[in-house]
Design a protein around this motif. Structure first.
Motif, mmCIF file in Angstrom:
data_model
loop_
_atom_site.group_PDB
_atom_site.id
_atom_site.type_symbol
_atom_site.label_atom_id
_atom_site.label_comp_id
_atom_site.label_asym_id
_atom_site.label_seq_id
_atom_site.Cartn_x
_atom_site.Cartn_y
_atom_site.Cartn_z
ATOM 1 N N ALA A 45 -38.047 -0.152 -0.151
ATOM 2 C CA ALA A 45 -37.570 1.197 0.175
ATOM 3 C C ALA A 45 -36.055 1.286 -0.007
ATOM 4 O O ALA A 45 -35.540 2.280 -0.542
ATOM 5 C CB ALA A 45 -37.963 1.567 1.606
ATOM 6 N N MET A 46 -35.334 0.250 0.412
ATOM 7 C CA MET A 46 -33.883 0.236 0.267
ATOM 8 C C MET A 46 -33.490 0.242 -1.202
ATOM 9 O O MET A 46 -32.607 0.993 -1.624
ATOM 10 C CB MET A 46 -33.298 -0.993 0.977
ATOM 11 N N LEU A 47 -34.170 -0.578 -2.008
ATOM 12 C CA LEU A 47 -33.865 -0.641 -3.439
ATOM 13 C C LEU A 47 -34.160 0.688 -4.135
ATOM 14 O O LEU A 47 -33.463 1.067 -5.076
ATOM 15 C CB LEU A 47 -34.623 -1.797 -4.097
ATOM 16 N N GLU A 48 -35.185 1.398 -3.686
ATOM 17 C CA GLU A 48 -35.486 2.719 -4.241
ATOM 18 C C GLU A 48 -34.465 3.758 -3.780
ATOM 19 O O GLU A 48 -34.147 4.691 -4.513
ATOM 20 C CB GLU A 48 -36.895 3.167 -3.831
ATOM 21 N N TYR A 49 -33.947 3.600 -2.588
ATOM 22 C CA TYR A 49 -33.061 4.592 -1.976
ATOM 23 C C TYR A 49 -31.637 4.574 -2.557
ATOM 24 O O TYR A 49 -31.011 5.617 -2.684
ATOM 25 C CB TYR A 49 -33.001 4.338 -0.469
ATOM 26 N N ILE A 50 -31.135 3.375 -2.894
ATOM 27 C CA ILE A 50 -29.727 3.275 -3.293
ATOM 28 C C ILE A 50 -29.449 4.031 -4.589
ATOM 29 O O ILE A 50 -30.304 4.169 -5.455
ATOM 30 C CB ILE A 50 -29.262 1.802 -3.416
ATOM 31 N N ARG A 51 -28.195 4.535 -4.648
ATOM 32 C CA ARG A 51 -27.743 5.304 -5.809
ATOM 33 C C ARG A 51 -26.411 4.736 -6.298
ATOM 34 O O ARG A 51 -25.781 3.926 -5.630
ATOM 35 C CB ARG A 51 -27.569 6.773 -5.419
ATOM 36 N N GLU A 52 -25.979 5.240 -7.426
ATOM 37 C CA GLU A 52 -24.711 4.816 -7.999
ATOM 38 C C GLU A 52 -23.573 5.051 -6.995
ATOM 39 O O GLU A 52 -23.504 6.096 -6.356
ATOM 40 C CB GLU A 52 -24.428 5.602 -9.276
ATOM 41 N N GLY A 53 -22.731 4.043 -6.855
ATOM 42 C CA GLY A 53 -21.607 4.137 -5.936
ATOM 43 C C GLY A 53 -21.894 3.628 -4.534
ATOM 44 O O GLY A 53 -20.969 3.424 -3.754
ATOM 45 N N ASP A 54 -23.170 3.430 -4.188
ATOM 46 C CA ASP A 54 -23.523 2.916 -2.862
ATOM 47 C C ASP A 54 -23.103 1.451 -2.735
ATOM 48 O O ASP A 54 -22.950 0.737 -3.739
ATOM 49 C CB ASP A 54 -25.025 3.025 -2.610
ATOM 50 N N ILE A 55 -22.950 1.018 -1.503
ATOM 51 C CA ILE A 55 -22.649 -0.380 -1.210
ATOM 52 C C ILE A 55 -23.765 -0.899 -0.308
ATOM 53 O O ILE A 55 -23.991 -0.370 0.783
ATOM 54 C CB ILE A 55 -21.291 -0.530 -0.497
ATOM 55 N N VAL A 56 -24.480 -1.909 -0.793
ATOM 56 C CA VAL A 56 -25.538 -2.540 0.000
ATOM 57 C C VAL A 56 -24.873 -3.642 0.824
ATOM 58 O O VAL A 56 -24.207 -4.519 0.280
ATOM 59 C CB VAL A 56 -26.641 -3.126 -0.902
ATOM 60 N N VAL A 57 -25.061 -3.586 2.136
ATOM 61 C CA VAL A 57 -24.406 -4.532 3.046
ATOM 62 C C VAL A 57 -25.463 -5.391 3.738
ATOM 63 O O VAL A 57 -26.426 -4.867 4.301
ATOM 64 C CB VAL A 57 -23.564 -3.778 4.110
ATOM 65 N N VAL A 58 -25.269 -6.720 3.679
ATOM 66 C CA VAL A 58 -26.120 -7.668 4.413
ATOM 67 C C VAL A 58 -25.203 -8.625 5.167
ATOM 68 O O VAL A 58 -24.063 -8.853 4.759
ATOM 69 C CB VAL A 58 -27.070 -8.460 3.479
ATOM 70 N N ILE A 74 -32.998 -9.228 -7.233
ATOM 71 C CA ILE A 74 -32.577 -8.176 -6.302
ATOM 72 C C ILE A 74 -31.150 -7.731 -6.612
ATOM 73 O O ILE A 74 -30.850 -6.533 -6.666
ATOM 74 C CB ILE A 74 -32.710 -8.658 -4.837
ATOM 75 N N MET A 75 -30.258 -8.698 -6.828
ATOM 76 C CA MET A 75 -28.868 -8.372 -7.113
ATOM 77 C C MET A 75 -28.739 -7.611 -8.430
ATOM 78 O O MET A 75 -27.932 -6.681 -8.535
ATOM 79 C CB MET A 75 -28.026 -9.650 -7.114
ATOM 80 N N ASN A 76 -29.529 -7.990 -9.425
ATOM 81 C CA ASN A 76 -29.517 -7.271 -10.705
ATOM 82 C C ASN A 76 -29.980 -5.831 -10.525
ATOM 83 O O ASN A 76 -29.421 -4.908 -11.126
ATOM 84 C CB ASN A 76 -30.376 -7.982 -11.746
ATOM 85 N N GLU A 77 -31.016 -5.631 -9.702
ATOM 86 C CA GLU A 77 -31.507 -4.272 -9.457
ATOM 87 C C GLU A 77 -30.447 -3.419 -8.760
ATOM 88 O O GLU A 77 -30.249 -2.254 -9.106
ATOM 89 C CB GLU A 77 -32.801 -4.296 -8.639
ATOM 90 N N ILE A 78 -29.747 -4.013 -7.805
ATOM 91 C CA ILE A 78 -28.665 -3.302 -7.120
ATOM 92 C C ILE A 78 -27.584 -2.909 -8.128
ATOM 93 O O ILE A 78 -27.127 -1.770 -8.164
ATOM 94 C CB ILE A 78 -28.074 -4.172 -5.980
ATOM 95 N N GLN A 79 -27.226 -3.856 -8.990
ATOM 96 C CA GLN A 79 -26.186 -3.615 -9.989
ATOM 97 C C GLN A 79 -26.623 -2.578 -11.029
ATOM 98 O O GLN A 79 -25.846 -1.715 -11.418
ATOM 99 C CB GLN A 79 -25.841 -4.936 -10.670
ATOM 100 N N ALA A 83 -24.833 0.315 -7.844
ATOM 101 C CA ALA A 83 -24.389 0.006 -6.483
ATOM 102 C C ALA A 83 -23.764 -1.387 -6.485
ATOM 103 O O ALA A 83 -23.893 -2.136 -7.453
ATOM 104 C CB ALA A 83 -25.569 0.068 -5.520
ATOM 105 N N THR A 84 -23.090 -1.726 -5.405
ATOM 106 C CA THR A 84 -22.505 -3.057 -5.269
ATOM 107 C C THR A 84 -23.044 -3.713 -4.002
ATOM 108 O O THR A 84 -23.587 -3.040 -3.129
ATOM 109 C CB THR A 84 -20.962 -2.999 -5.195
ATOM 110 N N LEU A 85 -22.886 -5.020 -3.930
ATOM 111 C CA LEU A 85 -23.383 -5.801 -2.794
ATOM 112 C C LEU A 85 -22.205 -6.329 -1.999
ATOM 113 O O LEU A 85 -21.258 -6.874 -2.563
ATOM 114 C CB LEU A 85 -24.240 -6.973 -3.298
#
Length: 166
Positions: A45-58, A74-79, A83-85
């Protein structure tokens, strides 16, 4: 927008420490399931939700996954989503002004942490196997309860169908 993701390995474990560290994010996703698989509802759900410019924080890299392959995916999908990690327990690269150098060092540090995360998972499995072997030697390990007994009619039917080639 900052999007948080938290994970613990089982329903009995507590997310409070991670939730506190992620209290500054705009939206939070959390799972209570092992990191050995990427089949986690809130991760998807998180990976589907993120958009360009978002920052995923763990809080830690191993919250995203335990294997280097899964972490890379996962990191490639975020990129790919633009988005950035941000990993809270990794050293900050904010003092490095050259963006390319900062990205290079950040990627190198993440690769080291991916290796460490996967190694930790292997050590956990080794320690578990050692503990089981020792318990068996001492006669204290019986194993899990069997789902079917030898004379279970469902099991007998399955064998019959198998032998008939059905």
């Amino acid at each position: 927008m900052k999007i948080g993701y938290a994970r613990v390995s089982s329903k009995e474990q507590n997310l409070d420490r991670q939730l506190e560290a992620l209290s500054h994010v705009s939206k939070l996703f959390s799972d209570k399931i092992s990191g050995k698989t990427t089949e986690r509802p809130k991760l998807k759900a998180m990976l589907e939700y993120i958009r360009e410019g978002d920052i995923v924080v763990v809080t830690e890299l191993d919250r995203l996954g335990r294997s280097s392959k899964d972490l890379t995916t996962i990191m490639n999908e975020i990129q790919q989503k633009g988005a950035t990690l941000e990993v809270l327990n990794l050293p900050s690269m904010n003092g490095i002004e050259d963006e390319n150098l900062r990205r290079l060092i950040n990627n190198l540090v993440i690769e080291l942490y991916k290796y460490q995360s996967e190694s930790e998972r292997k050590r956990i499995r080794e320690r578990q196997a050692q503990g089981i072997a020792l318990a068996k030697q001492k006669g204290r390990f019986k194993g899990g309860t069997r789902k079917y007994q030898e004379n279970d009619p469902r099991l007998q039917l399955a064998f019959k169908l198998f032998l008939e080639g059905a």
